[in-house]
Design an enzyme around this catalytic site. Structure first.
Site, PDB file in Angstrom:
ATOM      1  N   LYS A 136     -18.560   2.000   7.571  1.00 36.47           N
ATOM      2  CA  LYS A 136     -17.484   1.778   8.447  1.00 36.47           C
ATOM      3  C   LYS A 136     -16.719   2.900   9.013  1.00 36.47           C
ATOM      4  CE  LYS A 136     -12.884   0.268   7.385  1.00 36.47           C
ATOM      5  NZ  LYS A 136     -11.986  -0.522   6.648  1.00 36.47           N
TER       6      LYS A 136
ATOM      7  N   ARG B 241     -12.940   3.373  11.461  1.00 42.93           N
ATOM      8  CA  ARG B 241     -11.940   2.557  12.198  1.00 42.93           C
ATOM      9  C   ARG B 241     -11.170   3.875  13.125  1.00 42.93           C
ATOM     10  NH1 ARG B 241      -8.222  -1.674  11.007  1.00 42.93           N
ATOM     11  NH2 ARG B 241      -9.171  -1.871   8.843  1.00 42.93           N
TER      12      ARG B 241
ATOM     13  N   GLU C 263      21.227  -6.956   4.661  1.00 42.42           N
ATOM     14  CA  GLU C 263      21.064  -6.132   3.581  1.00 42.42           C
ATOM     15  C   GLU C 263      20.848  -7.169   2.213  1.00 42.42           C
ATOM     16  OE1 GLU C 263      24.679  -3.921   3.567  1.00 42.42           O
ATOM     17  OE2 GLU C 263      24.190  -2.813   5.364  1.00 42.42           O
TER      18      GLU C 263
ATOM     19  N   ASP D 296     -13.322  -5.633  -1.765  1.00 41.62           N
ATOM     20  CA  ASP D 296     -12.306  -4.664  -1.122  1.00 41.62           C
ATOM     21  C   ASP D 296     -10.845  -4.917  -1.789  1.00 41.62           C
ATOM     22  OD1 ASP D 296     -11.575  -2.774   0.956  1.00 41.62           O
ATOM     23  OD2 ASP D 296     -11.760  -3.998   2.376  1.00 41.62           O
TER      24      ASP D 296
END
Ligand code: R5P
Length: 288
Positions: A182, A184, A35, A209
């Site tokens: 592109k 994907r 934590e 990018d």
């Protein structure tokens, strides 16, 4: 007042130089069970507080740290809280690509209950509408390309979604811009690029990018461009995560330079360009 939570290297210093404001370094630690713990070691009562932070690495803990800190600052009497998170994690899951998926970025941003949110080259700008206050995206690519002295003949985006980024950088250099087609696969993650005649023969191409994760997108883009006769391919990205063998993939594809901004809390092997002062001025103008 500037609170440095877990900022990338150089960010606190750059903000302090531009804003000439007091800086508090937040105390952070992990309990043995994992934590997280945060403490602000100073007075923020009635103050406008700028929190400097990033979401990588350790995306999940970094978000919990941010949620705790924003709430804590209001508890301690801060007047307004402005978050500057140089990398926004989960931003690529901005849609339900497949039935039943969580729109992760919506949940992440809805839970940041600050007055203002600033980030750098978020994957899709429209995601910022999920933040309930005012939100701004800082375009780092023109800054890093200019400061790194690149001399492209052409600027390309690896997909249509990044075309706006390519256009802004191309304008900076007065050269043309375009994008690759592109695709994907949403299940396997495999990237393919459709042949497209881009007239890159003999040219120095800069691909821009938002992010390099595994490096597959940019390696494939560079290979495609060299096959079409490009003379030299360089890349500029806001966030160089470089997962696994990303570096080798990029080198193997013949990419000459990888330029990036200091948006992550990690050590870099790439050319890192400090954007802290430009970002600080961008923030200052919007919260005045
Ligand atoms: C996708 O749309 C992004 O803009 C990046 O092109 C992509 O996430 C990069 O991932 P990788 O480096 O794994 O191909």
């Amino acid at each position: 007042m500037i609170v440095c939570l877990r900022p990338p290297k150089g960010l606190c210093e750059g903000f302090a130089r531009v804003m000439e404001d007091e800086v508090l370094i937040a105390e952070r630690k992990r309990f043995p069970d994992g934590e997280v713990y945060v403490r602000i070691p100073g007075r923020v009562f009635n103050e406008d507080v700028i929190v400097l932070h990033t979401g990588y690495p350790d995306q999940n803990s970094s978000l919990i740290e941010l949620y705790l800190t924003v709430d804590l600052l209001y508890d301690l009497g801060a007047e307004r809280v402005h978050v500057v998170m140089t990398y926004t994690p989960y931003s690529r899951q901005d849609r339900r690509f497949r039935e039943g998926e969580a729109i992760s970025i919506k949940t992440i941003l809805k839970l940041i209950n600050a007055d203002t949110y600033f980030t750098v080259d978020i994957h899709k700008k429209y995601s910022l509408t999920y933040f309930e206050g005012e939100a701004y995206d800082f375009p780092s690519l023109p800054v890093i390309s200019r400061k790194a002295n690149v001399r492209p003949d052409m600027v390309l985006a690896p997909d249509r979604g990044a075309l706006e980024r390519a256009k802004i950088v191309a304008k900076e250099f007065g050269v043309p811009s375009d994008y690759l087609e592109k695709h994907r696969d949403r299940i396997t993650g495999e990237v393919t690029i459709k042949p497209k005649n881009l007239k890159v023969e003999g040219k120095r191409v800069l691909i821009v990018d938002d992010i390099i994760s595994t490096g597959s997108t940019l390696a494939l883009a560079a290979k495609t461009l060299y096959q079409q006769g490009a003379k030299e391919v360089e890349v500029a990205v806001a966030h160089a995560l470089m997962i696994g063998d990303a570096r080798e993939k990029l080198r193997g594809a013949g990419i000459k330079r990888v330029i990036t901004a200091n948006t992550l809390a990690r050590e870099y092997e790439e050319e890192v360009i400090d954007i802290s002062e430009e970002l600080a001025r961008f923030v200052e103008e919007r919260i005045a």
